[in-house]
Design a protein around this motif. Structure first.
Motif, short mmCIF file in Angstrom:
data_model
loop_
_atom_site.label_atom_id
_atom_site.label_comp_id
_atom_site.label_asym_id
_atom_site.label_seq_id
_atom_site.Cartn_x
_atom_site.Cartn_y
_atom_site.Cartn_z
N LYS A 297 -16.42 27.48 -61.94
CA LYS A 297 -16.08 27.58 -63.36
C LYS A 297 -17.20 28.28 -64.14
O LYS A 297 -16.94 29.11 -64.99
N HIS A 298 -18.43 27.91 -63.79
CA HIS A 298 -19.58 28.42 -64.53
C HIS A 298 -19.79 29.91 -64.28
O HIS A 298 -20.10 30.66 -65.20
N PHE A 299 -19.64 30.35 -63.04
CA PHE A 299 -19.99 31.74 -62.71
C PHE A 299 -18.79 32.67 -62.65
O PHE A 299 -18.95 33.89 -62.63
N GLY A 300 -17.58 32.10 -62.59
CA GLY A 300 -16.38 32.93 -62.57
C GLY A 300 -16.37 33.94 -61.44
O GLY A 300 -16.52 33.58 -60.28
N ASP A 301 -16.25 35.23 -61.79
CA ASP A 301 -16.10 36.30 -60.80
C ASP A 301 -17.35 36.58 -60.00
O ASP A 301 -17.30 37.26 -58.98
N LYS A 302 -18.47 36.09 -60.50
CA LYS A 302 -19.74 36.45 -59.83
C LYS A 302 -19.94 35.73 -58.51
O LYS A 302 -20.76 36.13 -57.70
N VAL A 303 -19.19 34.64 -58.32
CA VAL A 303 -19.39 33.82 -57.13
C VAL A 303 -18.06 33.56 -56.44
O VAL A 303 -17.03 33.42 -57.09
N TRP B 152 -18.17 10.29 -52.04
CA TRP B 152 -19.28 11.21 -51.73
C TRP B 152 -18.84 12.68 -51.66
O TRP B 152 -19.33 13.52 -52.40
N SER B 153 -17.92 12.99 -50.75
CA SER B 153 -17.52 14.38 -50.56
C SER B 153 -16.77 14.91 -51.78
O SER B 153 -16.91 16.06 -52.17
N TYR B 154 -15.99 14.03 -52.39
CA TYR B 154 -15.24 14.39 -53.60
C TYR B 154 -16.20 14.86 -54.69
O TYR B 154 -15.98 15.88 -55.34
N GLN B 155 -17.32 14.12 -54.85
CA GLN B 155 -18.27 14.47 -55.91
C GLN B 155 -18.97 15.80 -55.62
O GLN B 155 -19.24 16.58 -56.52
N HIS B 156 -19.29 16.05 -54.33
CA HIS B 156 -19.89 17.34 -53.98
C HIS B 156 -18.91 18.46 -54.30
O HIS B 156 -19.30 19.54 -54.75
N ASP B 157 -17.62 18.20 -54.03
CA ASP B 157 -16.63 19.24 -54.29
C ASP B 157 -16.44 19.46 -55.78
O ASP B 157 -16.14 20.58 -56.22
N GLN B 158 -16.62 18.39 -56.57
CA GLN B 158 -16.58 18.57 -58.03
C GLN B 158 -17.71 19.51 -58.44
O GLN B 158 -17.55 20.35 -59.33
N GLY B 159 -18.88 19.36 -57.79
CA GLY B 159 -20.02 20.25 -58.05
C GLY B 159 -19.68 21.69 -57.71
O GLY B 159 -20.01 22.63 -58.45
N ARG B 160 -19.00 21.87 -56.57
CA ARG B 160 -18.61 23.22 -56.16
C ARG B 160 -17.65 23.83 -57.19
O ARG B 160 -17.78 24.99 -57.58
N LYS B 161 -16.70 23.02 -57.65
CA LYS B 161 -15.74 23.51 -58.64
C LYS B 161 -16.45 23.89 -59.94
O LYS B 161 -16.08 24.86 -60.60
N ALA B 162 -17.49 23.12 -60.30
CA ALA B 162 -18.25 23.43 -61.50
C ALA B 162 -18.95 24.78 -61.36
O ALA B 162 -19.05 25.55 -62.32
N VAL B 163 -19.41 25.08 -60.15
CA VAL B 163 -20.05 26.38 -59.90
C VAL B 163 -19.05 27.50 -60.11
O VAL B 163 -19.32 28.50 -60.78
N GLU C 290 -20.92 42.68 -54.21
CA GLU C 290 -21.68 42.26 -55.39
C GLU C 290 -21.54 40.75 -55.62
O GLU C 290 -22.40 40.14 -56.22
N LYS C 291 -20.42 40.21 -55.16
CA LYS C 291 -20.20 38.77 -55.34
C LYS C 291 -21.13 37.98 -54.44
O LYS C 291 -21.36 38.36 -53.30
N LEU C 292 -21.61 36.85 -54.95
CA LEU C 292 -22.38 35.96 -54.10
C LEU C 292 -21.41 34.99 -53.44
O LEU C 292 -20.61 34.34 -54.09
N LYS C 293 -21.52 34.93 -52.13
CA LYS C 293 -20.65 34.00 -51.41
C LYS C 293 -21.41 32.72 -51.12
O LYS C 293 -22.49 32.77 -50.54
N ALA C 294 -20.85 31.61 -51.54
CA ALA C 294 -21.49 30.32 -51.30
C ALA C 294 -20.51 29.39 -50.59
O ALA C 294 -19.31 29.43 -50.86
N ALA C 295 -21.03 28.58 -49.67
CA ALA C 295 -20.15 27.70 -48.90
C ALA C 295 -20.70 26.27 -48.88
O ALA C 295 -21.90 26.06 -48.96
#
Lengths: 307, 359
Positions: free
Chosen positions: B57-63, B44-55, B27-32
């Motif tokens: 945080k936002h979706f919790g268990d769903k992702v 550059w890469s640090y900021q993309h990873d901040q975006g990943r961390k935000a995802v 049921e979980k969505l796997k994103a990479a």
């Protein structure tokens, strides 16, 4: 457009840029003169940079950080020494593994320090001398790493050529079987030489993370370890030539930035390639002038005593 | 060397993900995410990873998210992306220009996996592209620089002469000229995205030559630190670098990928994901300006007004008339430069006293 102030600033930058390279390559030169090719310089440097930064950040002492960096470089070189010298594995493969291990370890060690910074190493200031035009800042306005690099260079040059320890070390590098037959502990001497190289690489890393750009960022050595390796070949394994090579590299890398700033329209890609072009030319010249003084004869050959 | 490393990581990641996939995890969505540099570059890469961390945080268990860093551009990237696709990831972000072809190749073999490629221009049914209009921020920087500089010279540390970087230089210069038509710029190319010591050297060289406001299109905070040490002003890049230049940073262009990543993950969860081409800017919240600091109130006010105008669409940095160095009119009065022309820009605007490298 070229006044004394700019020339003085350029020279000071050249000295700083050359110091990292000089420190790292000096250690590798000693390791190679004893017969061991350690391609792990980049890895030992970055571990030195990370451990040095973390220690200095935690303790507030740059000196402690620098010592920790030297020890960290030595510790990683010991891993290489066990593999390449005592287990007689392939030196090229072991050296590459050391670099990969070092890059990974350093990233891990420094991970939680990304985005922080330190007050960098202070620069010497001698009233009257540092303000001298042109050479003042270059000679009397540098950080301690610069002066240590000169002391180390003198010590290495003297030890290699004027002392018994240096003679034995060179014998081990030229003909390990003969040195062994004379009763010299070949593997022990090589291990110490490699550890000296590791310590110097760690010191070079500390120069980057504590003085040059006093912060931590993964991969901040950006290939300088490999340039240091090239410099050892460039110098034909001689300390004084190494000094010339490191400063030539430093000079070209700084001057090309200034040439661009003046807007002379020379392609920057060409300018960036200049130091490497200089290496190739120097290699050709060296091999043409060879006075039978090339690489140490046993360089890269593992020694396995038969009894 | 890097290749061996990233391959090993990809294979390990593949095993780890394939191994731990019980029935209910479906049921979980796997994103990479695939990064070209280390997440510790503070750029550059640090900021993309901040975006990943935000995802996360936002979706919790769903992702469930994962990433592979330090991936070389080229054939190696294809193996890494392939591994991630096989490991059950349903949404894969590849965050460097050089991942374009590998992403498309892998996407063809995995029609049920969604791919998102940053900064590229080739799309497919299951491949989207996205980028941000960082040049919008640079126009504001140019205006601030023209107001702040005493020597009338801006120093610019550039990475590679590609359209994105050239457009950034032009936009900054147009901004500067809108305040002071006589502003000068000195450009130094370091031919690297990330080499702290070299970036610091470049900053020092520019300062030695009389530049007193430093702007950069490279990834480390080294230039900011050098500016702080020499008491000149500077702009941060990719991340807010105020800690490195408390008395020097005027502002910074911050890459905020979080809104885009959250939107795309939401679409994948809802089943509404389609292939799109997104080039967001200030109005989409992707180009964020760090607080305006170390400047007089009137300059701050001007910067805020300009930022608001760009955000609302009232102002376009590439609005005509714009002249090339030799005086050729490139954009007519009342027109704006088309996106495709910005994305292929290889000329300097009038007033830049230098040549584009290699031309």
């Amino acid at each position: 457009m070229l006044d004394a102030a700019i020339i003085g600033a350029v020279l000071a930058s050249v000295v700083a840029a050359a110091t990292t390279l000089l420190l790292a390559s000096l250690g590798e030169l000693v390791a190679e003169r004893a017969g061991t090719l350690n391609l792990g310089v980049e890895g030992m440097m970055i571990v030195g940079a990370a451990v040095g930064y973390v220690t200095a950040y935690g303790s507030g002492s740059l000196l402690l950080g620098t010592l920790a960096a030297v020890l960290a470089g030595m510790a990683l070189s010991l891993v290489f020494a066990v593999l390449a010298i005592w287990l007689a594995t392939n030196q090229v493969a072991s050296g590459l593994a050391t670099t990969i291990l070092g890059l990974g370890l350093a990233g891990l060690i420094g991970a939680s320090f990304v985005g922080t910074q330190l007050a960098g190493a202070p620069q010497l200031h001698i009233a009257g001398l540092t303000e001298l035009p042109i050479l003042g800042k270059a000679l009397f306005g540098q950080d301690a790493f610069v002066y240590v690099s000169f002391l180390l260079l003198a010590a290495v040059a003297y030890t290699l050529t004027r002392t018994r320890i240096g003679l034995v070390l060179r014998a081990v590098g030229e003909n390990h079987a003969a040195a062994h037959a004379l009763g010299h502990p070949v593997r022990g001497i090589r291990t110490l030489a490699v550890m000296f190289g590791g310590g110097c690489a760690g010191l070079a890393g500390a120069h980057l993370s504590l003085a040059y750009t006093p912060f931590w960022a993964a991969d901040m050595t950006a290939g300088r370890g490999w340039i240091a390796l090239a410099l050892v070949v460039f110098s034909a394994w001689r300390p004084l030539w190494l000094l010339g090579g490191a400063y030539l590299f430093g000079a070209v890398s700084i001057l090309q930035l200034h040439v661009q700033g003046f807007g002379l329209g020379i392609p920057s890609q060409f300018l960036s390639a200049l130091p490497y072009l200089a290496t190739i030319i120097a290699l050709v010249v060296i091999s043409a002038l060879k006075h039978g003084r090339g690489a140490p004869a046993s360089l890269g050959v593992p020694f396995v005593p038969d009894r | 060397m890097r290749k061996i490393l990233s391959m090993a990581v990809a294979i390990a990641a593949g095993f780890a993900l394939a191994g731990g996939a019980p029935a209910q995890a479906a049921e979980k969505l796997k994103a990479a995410w695939v990064y070209v540099g280390p997440v510790g570059d503070f750029g550059w890469s640090y900021q993309h990873d901040q975006g990943r961390k935000a995802v996360e945080k936002h979706f919790g268990d769903k992702v469930e998210t994962t990433f592979v860093e330090n991936v070389d551009e080229g054939p190696d990237a294809e193996r890494v992306i392939e591994q991630l696709a096989r490991a059950g990831n349903k949404l894969i972000f590849t965050t460097s220009f050089g991942f374009m072809e590998p992403t498309l190749k892998v996407a063809k073999r995995h029609p049920n996996v969604f791919f998102e490629h940053a900064t590229g221009f080739k799309r497919a049914k299951n491949v989207s592209t996205y980028n941000a209009k960082f040049h919008e921020g640079r126009y504001v920087l140019g205006q601030i620089a023209a107001k702040t500089s005493k020597t009338g010279t801006i120093g610019y540390i550039a990475s590679f002469p590609i359209p994105e970087v050239i457009a950034g230089i032009n936009s900054l210069m147009l901004g500067a000229q809108s305040v002071n038509p006589n502003m000068k710029i000195k450009i130094v190319w370091v031919n690297s995205w990330f080499d702290p010591a070299k970036e610091a050297d470049a900053a020092k060289a520019l300062i030695d030559q009389g530049a007193d406001v430093i702007s950069q299109h490279t990834d480390s905070p080294a230039a900011m630190q050098a500016a702080e040490a020499r008491d000149v002003m500077a702009f941060g890049q990719a991340s807010d670098m105020i800690k490195f230049g408390p008395d020097s940073q005027l502002t910074a262009i911050v890459d905020d990928w979080a809104p885009y990543y959250i939107e795309r993950v939401q679409a994948a969860l809802d089943g509404t994901w389609t292939s799109t081409d997104t080039w967001g800017g200030m109005k989409d919240g992707e180009v964020v300006m760090a607080p305006y600091t170390n400047m007089p109130d009137e300059v701050k006010k001007m910067a805020e007004t300009t930022q608001a105008a760009i955000t609302s669409g009232a102002l376009n940095p590439f609005k005509g008339p714009i002249y090339k160095q030799d005086g050729t009119l490139m954009v007519k009065e009342g027109e704006v430069l088309a996106d495709k022309d910005i994305l292929s820009m290889n000329w300097y605007v009038k007033g830049i006293d230098d040549k584009v490298p290699g031309q």
